[in-house]
Design a protein around this motif. Structure first.
Motif, PDB file in Angstrom:
ATOM      1  N   HIS A 273       4.248  11.307  15.829  1.00  0.00           N
ATOM      2  CA  HIS A 273       3.838  11.113  14.439  1.00  0.00           C
ATOM      3  C   HIS A 273       2.477  10.444  14.371  1.00  0.00           C
ATOM      4  O   HIS A 273       1.958   9.953  15.367  1.00  0.00           O
ATOM      5  CB  HIS A 273       4.870  10.248  13.709  1.00  0.00           C
ATOM      6  CG  HIS A 273       4.984   8.878  14.301  1.00  0.00           C
ATOM      7  ND1 HIS A 273       5.676   8.625  15.475  1.00  0.00           N
ATOM      8  CD2 HIS A 273       4.473   7.683  13.906  1.00  0.00           C
ATOM      9  CE1 HIS A 273       5.592   7.339  15.768  1.00  0.00           C
ATOM     10  NE2 HIS A 273       4.861   6.744  14.832  1.00  0.00           N
ATOM     11  N   GLN A 274       1.926  10.421  13.166  1.00  0.00           N
ATOM     12  CA  GLN A 274       0.721   9.650  12.901  1.00  0.00           C
ATOM     13  C   GLN A 274       0.807   9.085  11.495  1.00  0.00           C
ATOM     14  O   GLN A 274       1.587   9.555  10.663  1.00  0.00           O
ATOM     15  CB  GLN A 274      -0.550  10.468  13.108  1.00  0.00           C
ATOM     16  CG  GLN A 274      -0.746  11.618  12.181  1.00  0.00           C
ATOM     17  CD  GLN A 274      -1.963  12.464  12.542  1.00  0.00           C
ATOM     18  OE1 GLN A 274      -1.947  13.630  12.254  1.00  0.00           O
ATOM     19  NE2 GLN A 274      -2.995  11.920  13.141  1.00  0.00           N
TER      20      GLN A 274
ATOM     21  N   GLY B 130       0.791  -1.217   0.000  1.00  0.00           N
ATOM     22  CA  GLY B 130       0.000   0.000   0.000  1.00  0.00           C
ATOM     23  C   GLY B 130       0.822   1.265   0.000  1.00  0.00           C
ATOM     24  O   GLY B 130       1.997   1.282  -0.365  1.00  0.00           O
ATOM     25  N   GLU B 131       0.178   2.339   0.458  1.00  0.00           N
ATOM     26  CA  GLU B 131       0.755   3.673   0.449  1.00  0.00           C
ATOM     27  C   GLU B 131       0.277   4.402   1.701  1.00  0.00           C
ATOM     28  O   GLU B 131      -0.908   4.361   2.037  1.00  0.00           O
ATOM     29  CB  GLU B 131       0.269   4.398  -0.804  1.00  0.00           C
ATOM     30  CG  GLU B 131       1.034   5.609  -1.186  1.00  0.00           C
ATOM     31  CD  GLU B 131       0.642   6.102  -2.576  1.00  0.00           C
ATOM     32  OE1 GLU B 131       0.763   7.309  -2.798  1.00  0.00           O
ATOM     33  OE2 GLU B 131       0.216   5.288  -3.425  1.00  0.00           O
ATOM     34  N   PHE B 132       1.205   5.056   2.400  1.00  0.00           N
ATOM     35  CA  PHE B 132       0.895   5.721   3.661  1.00  0.00           C
ATOM     36  C   PHE B 132       1.466   7.130   3.671  1.00  0.00           C
ATOM     37  O   PHE B 132       2.496   7.397   3.060  1.00  0.00           O
ATOM     38  CB  PHE B 132       1.486   4.939   4.844  1.00  0.00           C
ATOM     39  CG  PHE B 132       0.789   3.646   5.107  1.00  0.00           C
ATOM     40  CD1 PHE B 132      -0.190   3.560   6.086  1.00  0.00           C
ATOM     41  CD2 PHE B 132       1.097   2.513   4.372  1.00  0.00           C
ATOM     42  CE1 PHE B 132      -0.847   2.373   6.325  1.00  0.00           C
ATOM     43  CE2 PHE B 132       0.446   1.316   4.603  1.00  0.00           C
ATOM     44  CZ  PHE B 132      -0.525   1.246   5.579  1.00  0.00           C
ATOM     45  N   LYS B 133       0.795   7.998   4.407  1.00  0.00           N
ATOM     46  CA  LYS B 133       1.307   9.339   4.651  1.00  0.00           C
ATOM     47  C   LYS B 133       1.786   9.370   6.096  1.00  0.00           C
ATOM     48  O   LYS B 133       1.022   9.080   7.016  1.00  0.00           O
ATOM     49  CB  LYS B 133       0.214  10.384   4.430  1.00  0.00           C
ATOM     50  CG  LYS B 133       0.700  11.808   4.545  1.00  0.00           C
ATOM     51  CD  LYS B 133      -0.426  12.771   4.170  1.00  0.00           C
ATOM     52  CE  LYS B 133       0.066  14.195   4.097  1.00  0.00           C
ATOM     53  NZ  LYS B 133      -1.038  15.100   3.717  1.00  0.00           N
ATOM     54  N   LEU B 134       3.058   9.690   6.293  1.00  0.00           N
ATOM     55  CA  LEU B 134       3.654   9.836   7.620  1.00  0.00           C
ATOM     56  C   LEU B 134       3.622  11.317   7.957  1.00  0.00           C
ATOM     57  O   LEU B 134       4.194  12.135   7.235  1.00  0.00           O
ATOM     58  CB  LEU B 134       5.088   9.304   7.617  1.00  0.00           C
ATOM     59  CG  LEU B 134       5.946   9.589   8.847  1.00  0.00           C
ATOM     60  CD1 LEU B 134       5.313   9.037  10.119  1.00  0.00           C
ATOM     61  CD2 LEU B 134       7.348   9.013   8.641  1.00  0.00           C
ATOM     62  N   ILE B 135       2.929  11.663   9.053  1.00  0.00           N
ATOM     63  CA  ILE B 135       2.737  13.059   9.445  1.00  0.00           C
ATOM     64  C   ILE B 135       3.401  13.277  10.801  1.00  0.00           C
ATOM     65  O   ILE B 135       3.119  12.555  11.761  1.00  0.00           O
ATOM     66  CB  ILE B 135       1.235  13.392   9.542  1.00  0.00           C
ATOM     67  CG1 ILE B 135       0.531  13.037   8.228  1.00  0.00           C
ATOM     68  CG2 ILE B 135       1.027  14.865   9.909  1.00  0.00           C
ATOM     69  CD1 ILE B 135      -0.963  12.848   8.358  1.00  0.00           C
ATOM     70  N   LEU B 136       4.286  14.270  10.890  1.00  0.00           N
ATOM     71  CA  LEU B 136       4.964  14.599  12.146  1.00  0.00           C
ATOM     72  C   LEU B 136       4.210  15.705  12.871  1.00  0.00           C
ATOM     73  O   LEU B 136       3.448  16.457  12.255  1.00  0.00           O
ATOM     74  CB  LEU B 136       6.403  15.034  11.867  1.00  0.00           C
ATOM     75  CG  LEU B 136       7.253  14.033  11.084  1.00  0.00           C
ATOM     76  CD1 LEU B 136       8.652  14.596  10.869  1.00  0.00           C
ATOM     77  CD2 LEU B 136       7.309  12.689  11.792  1.00  0.00           C
ATOM     78  N   ASP B 137       4.454  15.842  14.191  1.00  0.00           N
ATOM     79  CA  ASP B 137       3.745  16.867  14.964  1.00  0.00           C
ATOM     80  C   ASP B 137       4.149  18.283  14.567  1.00  0.00           C
ATOM     81  O   ASP B 137       3.463  19.242  14.899  1.00  0.00           O
ATOM     82  CB  ASP B 137       3.888  16.639  16.472  1.00  0.00           C
ATOM     83  CG  ASP B 137       5.316  16.699  16.974  1.00  0.00           C
ATOM     84  OD1 ASP B 137       6.264  16.717  16.158  1.00  0.00           O
ATOM     85  OD2 ASP B 137       5.496  16.707  18.210  1.00  0.00           O
ATOM     86  N   SER B 138       5.228  18.436  13.797  1.00  0.00           N
ATOM     87  CA  SER B 138       5.623  19.753  13.279  1.00  0.00           C
ATOM     88  C   SER B 138       4.762  20.156  12.085  1.00  0.00           C
ATOM     89  O   SER B 138       4.818  21.302  11.642  1.00  0.00           O
ATOM     90  CB  SER B 138       7.086  19.725  12.836  1.00  0.00           C
ATOM     91  OG  SER B 138       7.246  18.859  11.712  1.00  0.00           O
ATOM     92  N   GLY B 139       3.996  19.195  11.545  1.00  0.00           N
ATOM     93  CA  GLY B 139       3.197  19.447  10.351  1.00  0.00           C
ATOM     94  C   GLY B 139       3.854  18.918   9.083  1.00  0.00           C
ATOM     95  O   GLY B 139       3.206  18.826   8.040  1.00  0.00           O
ATOM     96  N   GLU B 140       5.140  18.569   9.158  1.00  0.00           N
ATOM     97  CA  GLU B 140       5.809  17.995   7.989  1.00  0.00           C
ATOM     98  C   GLU B 140       5.240  16.615   7.706  1.00  0.00           C
ATOM     99  O   GLU B 140       4.813  15.908   8.622  1.00  0.00           O
ATOM    100  CB  GLU B 140       7.312  17.873   8.240  1.00  0.00           C
ATOM    101  CG  GLU B 140       8.040  19.194   8.337  1.00  0.00           C
ATOM    102  CD  GLU B 140       9.528  18.970   8.527  1.00  0.00           C
ATOM    103  OE1 GLU B 140      10.174  18.479   7.579  1.00  0.00           O
ATOM    104  OE2 GLU B 140      10.024  19.268   9.629  1.00  0.00           O
ATOM    105  N   SER B 141       5.262  16.212   6.429  1.00  0.00           N
ATOM    106  CA  SER B 141       4.760  14.886   6.067  1.00  0.00           C
ATOM    107  C   SER B 141       5.518  14.353   4.855  1.00  0.00           C
ATOM    108  O   SER B 141       6.141  15.113   4.110  1.00  0.00           O
ATOM    109  CB  SER B 141       3.259  14.937   5.774  1.00  0.00           C
ATOM    110  OG  SER B 141       3.004  15.720   4.628  1.00  0.00           O
TER     111      SER B 141
END
Length: 194
Positions: free
Chosen positions: A157-158, A130-141
């Motif tokens: 992260h999320q 699959g494909e995932f978006k890794l999002i950091l608490d700084s807003g970077e992804s």
């Protein structure tokens, strides 16, 4: 820093999703087989166990499924007398194990978004399917595709499963290794789920 181990049921992540999964593997993903090796009486390598893992658990409201591939309680690992095998079979690990390791595979329902969370560990995250978006608490992804690897150094992260534009399940694997406490500007960062 206090030991951060928790009962797995107490540390469940609350996920947001439009999709649901209730069996492992998630529909559309292939069954994962685990092969554990050891030694025979002559010291030659042999397969001692082939299965799908000892611990499977639904996370959230049927939005993800965790499969613990293996876990250890110490580093270096004691393998004599199959001490590690017994521990891995009898103990479902928390998010991470102080002084140990966890290898965890998670099947995500379509369009699942995990909460922002932090494991105080060094995590190698690999997109299996699959494909995932890794999002950091700084807003970077960053977008991660099959075969891509993240090296999470105890950052908050999320994960967002964007497989098939959010219409298909996806699978990731993590290897979590313990690390020393994270201190930034005199603040001791602990494991958390926000």
């Amino acid at each position: 820093m206090a030991d951060q181990q928790q009962n797995p049921q107490e540390s469940e992540l609350l996920l947001t999703s439009a999709g649901y999964v209730s069996t492992f593997p998630a529909p559309g993903l292939r069954r994962t087989v685990r092969h554990i090796t050891g030694h025979n009486a002559e010291g030659k390598g042999v397969f001692i166990q082939t299965d799908c893992g000892d611990h499977h658990r639904i996370i959230g409201n049927e939005q993800a499924l965790a499969n613990i591939i293996y876990s250890t309680k110490e580093t270096p690992v004691e393998m004599n007398g199959d001490v590690d095998l017994k521990y891995a079979k009898e103990n479902e690990p928390p998010l991470h194990i102080h002084n140990g390791s966890v290898c965890r595979m998670i099947d995500f329902a379509p369009n699942v978004i995990s909460p922002m969370h932090r494991a105080v560990s060094l995590d190698y995250g690999i997109v299996i399917e699959g494909e995932f978006k890794l999002i950091l608490d700084s807003g970077e992804s960053r977008i991660m595709r099959q075969g891509d690897v993240s090296v999470q150094r105890a950052s908050a992260h999320q994960w967002h499963n964007i497989t098939g534009n959010g219409t298909l399940p996806g699978r990731m694997m993590w290897v979590l290794l313990d690390c020393k406490p994270i201190v930034i500007n005199d603040i001791d960062f602990m494991e958390c789920s926000q």
